[in-house]
Design a protein around this motif. Structure first.
Motif, PDB file in Angstrom:
ATOM      1  N   GLU A 208       0.816  -1.213   0.000  1.00 13.23           N
ATOM      2  CA  GLU A 208       0.000   0.000   0.000  1.00 13.23           C
ATOM      3  C   GLU A 208       0.854   1.269   0.000  1.00 13.23           C
ATOM      4  OE1 GLU A 208       0.639  -1.030   4.378  1.00 13.23           O
ATOM      5  OE2 GLU A 208       0.293  -2.085   2.481  1.00 13.23           O
ATOM      6  N   LEU A 209       2.120   1.117   0.330  1.00 11.98           N
ATOM      7  CA  LEU A 209       3.019   2.276   0.346  1.00 11.98           C
ATOM      8  C   LEU A 209       3.713   2.493  -0.994  1.00 11.98           C
ATOM      9  CD1 LEU A 209       4.698   1.890   3.860  1.00 11.98           C
ATOM     10  CD2 LEU A 209       2.717   3.273   3.206  1.00 11.98           C
ATOM     11  N   ILE A 210       3.586   1.570  -1.922  1.00 12.21           N
ATOM     12  CA  ILE A 210       4.292   1.692  -3.199  1.00 12.21           C
ATOM     13  C   ILE A 210       3.768   2.861  -4.029  1.00 12.21           C
ATOM     14  CG2 ILE A 210       4.756   0.560  -5.407  1.00 12.21           C
ATOM     15  CD1 ILE A 210       4.992  -2.080  -3.866  1.00 12.21           C
ATOM     16  N   PRO A 211       2.441   3.008  -4.252  1.00 11.69           N
ATOM     17  CA  PRO A 211       1.970   4.144  -5.066  1.00 11.69           C
ATOM     18  C   PRO A 211       2.397   5.507  -4.524  1.00 11.69           C
ATOM     19  CG  PRO A 211       0.249   2.493  -4.880  1.00 11.69           C
ATOM     20  CD  PRO A 211       1.334   2.081  -3.928  1.00 11.69           C
ATOM     21  N   PRO A 212       2.248   5.777  -3.210  1.00 11.50           N
ATOM     22  CA  PRO A 212       2.708   7.087  -2.734  1.00 11.50           C
ATOM     23  C   PRO A 212       4.225   7.277  -2.842  1.00 11.50           C
ATOM     24  CG  PRO A 212       1.956   5.739  -0.890  1.00 11.50           C
ATOM     25  CD  PRO A 212       1.532   5.044  -2.136  1.00 11.50           C
ATOM     26  N   THR A 213       4.968   6.177  -2.793  1.00 14.50           N
ATOM     27  CA  THR A 213       6.415   6.288  -2.970  1.00 14.50           C
ATOM     28  C   THR A 213       6.741   6.688  -4.400  1.00 14.50           C
ATOM     29  OG1 THR A 213       6.811   4.621  -1.255  1.00 14.50           O
ATOM     30  CG2 THR A 213       8.626   5.086  -2.765  1.00 14.50           C
ATOM     31  N   PHE A 214       6.041   6.105  -5.369  1.00 15.98           N
ATOM     32  CA  PHE A 214       6.194   6.525  -6.764  1.00 15.98           C
ATOM     33  C   PHE A 214       5.958   8.029  -6.894  1.00 15.98           C
ATOM     34  CE2 PHE A 214       5.317   2.121  -8.631  1.00 15.98           C
ATOM     35  CZ  PHE A 214       6.549   2.030  -9.247  1.00 15.98           C
ATOM     36  N   VAL A 215       4.866   8.497  -6.308  1.00 13.56           N
ATOM     37  CA  VAL A 215       4.505   9.915  -6.413  1.00 13.56           C
ATOM     38  C   VAL A 215       5.572  10.790  -5.757  1.00 13.56           C
ATOM     39  CG1 VAL A 215       2.821  11.656  -5.705  1.00 13.56           C
ATOM     40  CG2 VAL A 215       2.037   9.444  -6.569  1.00 13.56           C
ATOM     41  N   SER A 216       6.075  10.354  -4.608  1.00 13.96           N
ATOM     42  CA  SER A 216       7.111  11.111  -3.908  1.00 13.96           C
ATOM     43  C   SER A 216       8.391  11.196  -4.734  1.00 13.96           C
ATOM     44  CB  SER A 216       7.406  10.457  -2.557  1.00 13.96           C
ATOM     45  OG  SER A 216       8.444  11.126  -1.884  1.00 13.96           O
ATOM     46  N   PHE A 217       8.788  10.079  -5.329  1.00 13.42           N
ATOM     47  CA  PHE A 217       9.993  10.084  -6.160  1.00 13.42           C
ATOM     48  C   PHE A 217       9.814  10.987  -7.379  1.00 13.42           C
ATOM     49  CE2 PHE A 217      11.697   5.609  -4.803  1.00 13.42           C
ATOM     50  CZ  PHE A 217      11.979   6.119  -3.547  1.00 13.42           C
ATOM     51  N   ALA A 218       8.635  10.925  -7.998  1.00 11.13           N
ATOM     52  CA  ALA A 218       8.366  11.781  -9.154  1.00 11.13           C
ATOM     53  C   ALA A 218       8.429  13.255  -8.762  1.00 11.13           C
ATOM     54  CB  ALA A 218       7.010  11.444  -9.766  1.00 11.13           C
ATOM     55  N   ALA A 219       7.864  13.602  -7.626  1.00 10.87           N
ATOM     56  CA  ALA A 219       7.875  14.992  -7.170  1.00 10.87           C
ATOM     57  C   ALA A 219       9.298  15.485  -6.940  1.00 10.87           C
ATOM     58  CB  ALA A 219       7.051  15.122  -5.887  1.00 10.87           C
ATOM     59  N   GLN A 220      10.145  14.607  -6.425  1.00 12.34           N
ATOM     60  CA  GLN A 220      11.539  15.002  -6.204  1.00 12.34           C
ATOM     61  C   GLN A 220      12.254  15.240  -7.529  1.00 12.34           C
ATOM     62  OE1 GLN A 220      14.335  12.156  -4.285  1.00 12.34           O
ATOM     63  NE2 GLN A 220      14.646  13.811  -2.822  1.00 12.34           N
ATOM     64  N   GLY A 221      11.990  14.372  -8.509  1.00 11.31           N
ATOM     65  CA  GLY A 221      12.581  14.581  -9.826  1.00 11.31           C
ATOM     66  C   GLY A 221      12.088  15.853 -10.467  1.00 11.31           C
ATOM     67  N   LEU A 222      10.808  16.164 -10.280  1.00  7.64           N
ATOM     68  CA  LEU A 222      10.248  17.384 -10.854  1.00  7.64           C
ATOM     69  C   LEU A 222      10.917  18.627 -10.275  1.00  7.64           C
ATOM     70  CD1 LEU A 222       8.121  18.662 -12.695  1.00  7.64           C
ATOM     71  CD2 LEU A 222       6.511  18.569 -10.776  1.00  7.64           C
ATOM     72  N   GLU A 223      11.278  18.585  -9.007  1.00  7.72           N
ATOM     73  CA  GLU A 223      11.973  19.718  -8.402  1.00  7.72           C
ATOM     74  C   GLU A 223      13.306  19.982  -9.097  1.00  7.72           C
ATOM     75  OE1 GLU A 223      11.092  22.029  -6.091  1.00  7.72           O
ATOM     76  OE2 GLU A 223       9.124  21.146  -6.478  1.00  7.72           O
ATOM     77  N   ILE A 224      13.987  18.916  -9.519  1.00 14.01           N
ATOM     78  CA  ILE A 224      15.255  19.103 -10.237  1.00 14.01           C
ATOM     79  C   ILE A 224      14.992  19.759 -11.587  1.00 14.01           C
ATOM     80  CG2 ILE A 224      17.339  17.977 -11.084  1.00 14.01           C
ATOM     81  CD1 ILE A 224      16.740  15.661  -9.198  1.00 14.01           C
ATOM     82  N   VAL A 225      13.936  19.336 -12.274  1.00 12.40           N
ATOM     83  CA  VAL A 225      13.569  19.959 -13.551  1.00 12.40           C
ATOM     84  C   VAL A 225      13.340  21.457 -13.354  1.00 12.40           C
ATOM     85  CG1 VAL A 225      11.838  20.038 -15.385  1.00 12.40           C
ATOM     86  CG2 VAL A 225      12.589  17.833 -14.492  1.00 12.40           C
ATOM     87  N   LYS A 226      12.651  21.815 -12.294  1.00 12.94           N
ATOM     88  CA  LYS A 226      12.373  23.229 -12.027  1.00 12.94           C
ATOM     89  C   LYS A 226      13.659  24.006 -11.780  1.00 12.94           C
ATOM     90  CE  LYS A 226       7.751  22.459 -10.072  1.00 12.94           C
ATOM     91  NZ  LYS A 226       6.913  22.488  -8.835  1.00 12.94           N
ATOM     92  N   ARG A 227      14.605  23.380 -11.087  1.00 12.70           N
ATOM     93  CA  ARG A 227      15.879  24.064 -10.816  1.00 12.70           C
ATOM     94  C   ARG A 227      16.683  24.289 -12.084  1.00 12.70           C
ATOM     95  NH1 ARG A 227      17.576  20.249  -5.756  1.00 12.70           N
ATOM     96  NH2 ARG A 227      15.792  20.728  -4.405  1.00 12.70           N
ATOM     97  N   LEU A 228      16.437  23.473 -13.077  1.00 10.14           N
ATOM     98  CA  LEU A 228      17.122  23.642 -14.368  1.00 10.14           C
ATOM     99  C   LEU A 228      16.457  24.699 -15.236  1.00 10.14           C
ATOM    100  CD1 LEU A 228      17.778  19.885 -15.251  1.00 10.14           C
ATOM    101  CD2 LEU A 228      19.471  21.570 -14.509  1.00 10.14           C
TER     102      LEU A 228
END
Length: 229
Positions: free
Chosen positions: A178-198
């Motif tokens: 049950e923790l796998i889907p929110p972990t996916f979302v959390s990882f995606a959000a972290q990657g998106l922050e890097i995109v924003k910094r670029l």
């Protein structure tokens, strides 16, 4: 009379060359590809995929647009989190050593640190998130040959799917499903922050496409030297 086989339409045909290159590189799953709209910006595409729970494809999209060092940092953070999260697998001594070696490369990405990360990753197991990150480090260098022989450059972009694989594997390395889907979302959000910094999606895509073209030209020159006259 038999009908000729139908010809499948190319879903990427209407995209600009950089966008087409990125989508081919990201290799989205079929349900995500079905949501593709040529009028969408990359940001809109990402939002549409996340809303439709196509998070693995969204993660691959981010991995495809990031520079190698930034993407490896993202994968390293994800792999480390997988050893600490509720329901995760406790890290072995070899895992700790590999995470430390990769961190040393992130801080100072020289050849010695790159090879040290690879050697540590082999001990962790190259089929684990930690080992995959170490593999991506090794393939991000200028040669995959031993230091005592002439350089053998890796194909441009070869580390990218390994980075994405490390992040996806880290997300599913959890005994509490049950923790796998929110972990996916959390990882995606972290990657998106890097995109924003670029500078956002457009700036990141331009940088990624230009870098790939330069690296491809260098790779072609290194692997296809001009014939002697």
């Amino acid at each position: 009379m038999t009908m000729p086989p139908s010809i499948a339409l190319d879903p990427l045909a209407a995209l600009t060359p950089p966008m087409r290159w990125l989508l081919e590189r990201a290799a989205p799953d079929e349900p995500a590809l079905a949501l593709l709209n040529p009028q969408h910006t990359l940001e809109q595409l990402y939002v549409a995929w996340m809303a439709a729970e196509q998070t693995p494809s969204a993660i691959r999209l981010i991995a495809a647009v990031l520079p190698s060092r930034e993407s490896i940092w993202w994968a390293w953070v994800s792999a480390r989190y997988a050893t600490q999260m509720d329901g995760g697998t406790a890290p072995t001594a070899d895992d700790h050593a590999t995470l430390s070696a990769v961190e040393q490369w992130i801080v100072r990405p020289d050849d010695a640190a790159r090879r040290a990360a690879w050697e540590a990753g082999e001990k962790s197991g190259l089929d684990t998130p930690v080992g995959l990150v170490a593999t991506a480090v090794f393939l991000s260098g200028t040669t995959i040959a031993p230091p005592s022989v002439p350089p053998v450059p890796p194909p441009p972009g070869v580390a990218m799917p390994i980075v994405a694989g490390a992040i996806l594997l880290a997300a599913v390395s959890n005994t509490k499903t049950e923790l796998i889907p929110p972990t996916f979302v959390s990882f995606a959000a972290q990657g998106l922050e890097i995109v924003k910094r670029l500078g956002g999606w457009d700036a990141a895509l331009q940088l990624a496409h230009d870098t790939h073209r330069r690296q491809q030209a260098e790779y072609d020159q290194a692997t296809n030297p001009p014939a002697a006259r």
